[in-house]
Design a protein around this motif. Sequence first.
Motif: not given
Length: 116
Positions: A46-51
């Motif tokens: 899944q797409r994840e928030l990195v920053a």
Amino acid sequence: QVQLVESGGALVKPGGSLTLSCVVNGTRTLYGIYAAGWYRQAPGKQRELVARITSDRVTEYLESVKGRFTISRDNAKNTVYLQMDSLKPEDMATYYCNSVYSPRPWGLGTQVTVSS
């Protein structure tokens, strides 16, 4: 209509560095985006928030990239940056940027490959 254009991805060796850029084009400029974020999506995941970075420059990072990645924004240039240092194979993914709270249609992303 807002267009997000990511660039800067490349093939790098473990331990290498890259700087990603995201230009916000269209009727809505970066000034109007309170929190801008860099996301990534690896194959099968899944797409994840990195920053993320707010308009007052408050930043937050995914635990696994803390101390290695730095997010910044230049509102005058409508650009959000992600400086990535000490890259690891697990950082390999397609990276995207977007507004965190008012997401727009996703751009094409930019591919980061970390391999020796």
